[in-house]
Design a protein around this motif. Sequence first.
Motif, PDB file in Angstrom:
ATOM      1  N   ALA A   1       0.845  -1.199   0.000  1.00  0.00           N
ATOM      2  CA  ALA A   1       0.000   0.000   0.000  1.00  0.00           C
ATOM      3  C   ALA A   1       0.876   1.242   0.000  1.00  0.00           C
ATOM      4  O   ALA A   1       1.782   1.380   0.796  1.00  0.00           O
ATOM      5  N   GLY A   2       0.629   2.128  -0.914  1.00  0.00           N
ATOM      6  CA  GLY A   2       1.409   3.346  -1.030  1.00  0.00           C
ATOM      7  C   GLY A   2       2.744   3.157  -1.734  1.00  0.00           C
ATOM      8  O   GLY A   2       3.549   4.065  -1.789  1.00  0.00           O
ATOM      9  N   SER A   3       2.963   1.982  -2.269  1.00  0.00           N
ATOM     10  CA  SER A   3       4.217   1.693  -2.963  1.00  0.00           C
ATOM     11  C   SER A   3       4.176   2.271  -4.375  1.00  0.00           C
ATOM     12  O   SER A   3       3.124   2.329  -4.997  1.00  0.00           O
ATOM     13  N   PRO A   4       5.328   2.679  -4.901  1.00  0.00           N
ATOM     14  CA  PRO A   4       5.336   3.172  -6.285  1.00  0.00           C
ATOM     15  C   PRO A   4       5.207   2.048  -7.319  1.00  0.00           C
ATOM     16  O   PRO A   4       5.037   2.319  -8.494  1.00  0.00           O
ATOM     17  N   GLU A   5       5.280   0.786  -6.872  1.00  0.00           N
ATOM     18  CA  GLU A   5       5.128  -0.324  -7.812  1.00  0.00           C
ATOM     19  C   GLU A   5       3.702  -0.373  -8.336  1.00  0.00           C
ATOM     20  O   GLU A   5       2.741  -0.144  -7.616  1.00  0.00           O
ATOM     21  N   ASN A   6       3.568  -0.693  -9.604  1.00  0.00           N
ATOM     22  CA  ASN A   6       2.286  -0.686 -10.275  1.00  0.00           C
ATOM     23  C   ASN A   6       1.858  -2.119 -10.562  1.00  0.00           C
ATOM     24  O   ASN A   6       2.494  -2.797 -11.355  1.00  0.00           O
ATOM     25  N   PRO A   7       0.761  -2.602  -9.953  1.00  0.00           N
ATOM     26  CA  PRO A   7       0.326  -3.969 -10.219  1.00  0.00           C
ATOM     27  C   PRO A   7      -0.217  -4.172 -11.629  1.00  0.00           C
ATOM     28  O   PRO A   7      -0.444  -5.300 -12.050  1.00  0.00           O
ATOM     29  N   CYS A   8      -0.426  -3.104 -12.379  1.00  0.00           N
ATOM     30  CA  CYS A   8      -0.905  -3.220 -13.764  1.00  0.00           C
ATOM     31  C   CYS A   8       0.239  -3.266 -14.763  1.00  0.00           C
ATOM     32  O   CYS A   8       0.008  -3.475 -15.952  1.00  0.00           O
ATOM     33  N   ASP A   9       1.458  -3.068 -14.305  1.00  0.00           N
ATOM     34  CA  ASP A   9       2.628  -3.090 -15.179  1.00  0.00           C
ATOM     35  C   ASP A   9       3.071  -4.538 -15.397  1.00  0.00           C
ATOM     36  O   ASP A   9       3.357  -5.248 -14.435  1.00  0.00           O
ATOM     37  N   PRO A  10       3.132  -5.012 -16.650  1.00  0.00           N
ATOM     38  CA  PRO A  10       3.528  -6.405 -16.900  1.00  0.00           C
ATOM     39  C   PRO A  10       4.921  -6.739 -16.388  1.00  0.00           C
ATOM     40  O   PRO A  10       5.150  -7.850 -15.912  1.00  0.00           O
ATOM     41  N   ALA A  11       5.849  -5.801 -16.442  1.00  0.00           N
ATOM     42  CA  ALA A  11       7.206  -6.083 -15.953  1.00  0.00           C
ATOM     43  C   ALA A  11       7.213  -6.292 -14.445  1.00  0.00           C
ATOM     44  O   ALA A  11       7.906  -7.180 -13.938  1.00  0.00           O
ATOM     45  N   THR A  12       6.439  -5.497 -13.711  1.00  0.00           N
ATOM     46  CA  THR A  12       6.356  -5.653 -12.258  1.00  0.00           C
ATOM     47  C   THR A  12       5.749  -7.001 -11.903  1.00  0.00           C
ATOM     48  O   THR A  12       6.238  -7.688 -11.002  1.00  0.00           O
ATOM     49  N   LEU A  13       4.690  -7.385 -12.612  1.00  0.00           N
ATOM     50  CA  LEU A  13       4.069  -8.683 -12.349  1.00  0.00           C
ATOM     51  C   LEU A  13       5.003  -9.829 -12.704  1.00  0.00           C
ATOM     52  O   LEU A  13       5.048 -10.843 -12.012  1.00  0.00           O
ATOM     53  N   TYR A  14       5.769  -9.687 -13.783  1.00  0.00           N
ATOM     54  CA  TYR A  14       6.697 -10.742 -14.178  1.00  0.00           C
ATOM     55  C   TYR A  14       7.805 -10.908 -13.137  1.00  0.00           C
ATOM     56  O   TYR A  14       8.164 -12.038 -12.795  1.00  0.00           O
ATOM     57  N   ILE A  15       8.329  -9.809 -12.608  1.00  0.00           N
ATOM     58  CA  ILE A  15       9.380  -9.898 -11.593  1.00  0.00           C
ATOM     59  C   ILE A  15       8.843 -10.571 -10.330  1.00  0.00           C
ATOM     60  O   ILE A  15       9.507 -11.426  -9.738  1.00  0.00           O
ATOM     61  N   ALA A  16       7.635 -10.221  -9.902  1.00  0.00           N
ATOM     62  CA  ALA A  16       7.037 -10.857  -8.726  1.00  0.00           C
ATOM     63  C   ALA A  16       6.777 -12.339  -8.988  1.00  0.00           C
ATOM     64  O   ALA A  16       7.010 -13.184  -8.117  1.00  0.00           O
ATOM     65  N   SER A  17       6.314 -12.672 -10.187  1.00  0.00           N
ATOM     66  CA  SER A  17       6.070 -14.066 -10.544  1.00  0.00           C
ATOM     67  C   SER A  17       7.372 -14.847 -10.640  1.00  0.00           C
ATOM     68  O   SER A  17       7.444 -16.008 -10.229  1.00  0.00           O
ATOM     69  N   LEU A  18       8.405 -14.221 -11.181  1.00  0.00           N
ATOM     70  CA  LEU A  18       9.708 -14.875 -11.280  1.00  0.00           C
ATOM     71  C   LEU A  18      10.292 -15.123  -9.898  1.00  0.00           C
ATOM     72  O   LEU A  18      10.889 -16.172  -9.645  1.00  0.00           O
ATOM     73  N   HIS A  19      10.110 -14.177  -8.985  1.00  0.00           N
ATOM     74  CA  HIS A  19      10.548 -14.362  -7.597  1.00  0.00           C
ATOM     75  C   HIS A  19       9.892 -15.597  -7.009  1.00  0.00           C
ATOM     76  O   HIS A  19      10.544 -16.437  -6.388  1.00  0.00           O
ATOM     77  N   TRP A  20       8.585 -15.732  -7.196  1.00  0.00           N
ATOM     78  CA  TRP A  20       7.859 -16.882  -6.665  1.00  0.00           C
ATOM     79  C   TRP A  20       8.333 -18.176  -7.306  1.00  0.00           C
ATOM     80  O   TRP A  20       8.535 -19.180  -6.615  1.00  0.00           O
ATOM     81  N   SER A  21       8.510 -18.182  -8.630  1.00  0.00           N
ATOM     82  CA  SER A  21       8.876 -19.433  -9.303  1.00  0.00           C
ATOM     83  C   SER A  21      10.287 -19.883  -8.932  1.00  0.00           C
ATOM     84  O   SER A  21      10.509 -21.074  -8.698  1.00  0.00           O
ATOM     85  N   VAL A  22      11.236 -18.970  -8.828  1.00  0.00           N
ATOM     86  CA  VAL A  22      12.597 -19.356  -8.442  1.00  0.00           C
ATOM     87  C   VAL A  22      12.623 -19.839  -6.993  1.00  0.00           C
ATOM     88  O   VAL A  22      13.269 -20.843  -6.679  1.00  0.00           O
ATOM     89  N   ALA A  23      11.888 -19.162  -6.109  1.00  0.00           N
ATOM     90  CA  ALA A  23      11.832 -19.599  -4.713  1.00  0.00           C
ATOM     91  C   ALA A  23      11.152 -20.951  -4.592  1.00  0.00           C
ATOM     92  O   ALA A  23      11.527 -21.769  -3.743  1.00  0.00           O
ATOM     93  N   THR A  24      10.165 -21.224  -5.434  1.00  0.00           N
ATOM     94  CA  THR A  24       9.480 -22.515  -5.396  1.00  0.00           C
ATOM     95  C   THR A  24      10.358 -23.625  -5.963  1.00  0.00           C
ATOM     96  O   THR A  24      10.465 -24.700  -5.372  1.00  0.00           O
ATOM     97  N   ILE A  25      10.983 -23.382  -7.087  1.00  0.00           N
ATOM     98  CA  ILE A  25      11.800 -24.410  -7.730  1.00  0.00           C
ATOM     99  C   ILE A  25      13.029 -24.752  -6.889  1.00  0.00           C
ATOM    100  O   ILE A  25      13.360 -25.920  -6.710  1.00  0.00           O
ATOM    101  N   THR A  26      13.681 -23.744  -6.362  1.00  0.00           N
ATOM    102  CA  THR A  26      14.900 -23.990  -5.600  1.00  0.00           C
ATOM    103  C   THR A  26      14.622 -24.295  -4.137  1.00  0.00           C
ATOM    104  O   THR A  26      15.530 -24.674  -3.407  1.00  0.00           O
ATOM    105  N   SER A  27      13.402 -24.140  -3.707  1.00  0.00           N
ATOM    106  CA  SER A  27      12.917 -24.390  -2.338  1.00  0.00           C
ATOM    107  C   SER A  27      13.756 -23.692  -1.281  1.00  0.00           C
ATOM    108  O   SER A  27      14.054 -24.243  -0.238  1.00  0.00           O
ATOM    109  N   VAL A  28      14.142 -22.438  -1.556  1.00  0.00           N
ATOM    110  CA  VAL A  28      14.873 -21.661  -0.563  1.00  0.00           C
ATOM    111  C   VAL A  28      13.925 -20.911   0.364  1.00  0.00           C
ATOM    112  O   VAL A  28      14.357 -20.338   1.350  1.00  0.00           O
TER     113      VAL A  28
END
Length: 111
Positions: A73-100
């Motif tokens: 809330a109040g963050s400059p990140e835009n949830p409608c920006d595809p690059a922002t969503l891709y970075i958040a999704s990539l964070h989740w996928s790498v953390a899931t695959i590597t189980s860190v």
Amino acid sequence: ENHISLTFAVMALMKFAVLLICFSHWLACIWGFFGLALQDNLKCVDGYQDGEIAADPPEGHSWITILYSETKAGSPENPCDPATLYIASLHWSVATITSVGYGDIFPVRWE
């Protein structure tokens, strides 16, 4: 004729790295697609968020609306920006695959 000599260990490591990158990308794209497809509360106009994300009721929420309504809330990140969503999704996928572990992503329980 040039001949490049690589050991089996180096070739196996390169193959693993390429497969990890490809699989992380595919999983991030799938995760981002489902996050956008399952939400109803986020309104995007010309790539920017239109209005606030409603926190209640829990129906119509996805990981995107939960992440940006509570933790960013109040963050400059835009949830409608595809690059922002891709970075958040990539964070989740790498953390899931590597189980860190996720660290900053936590479960939400609606009561």
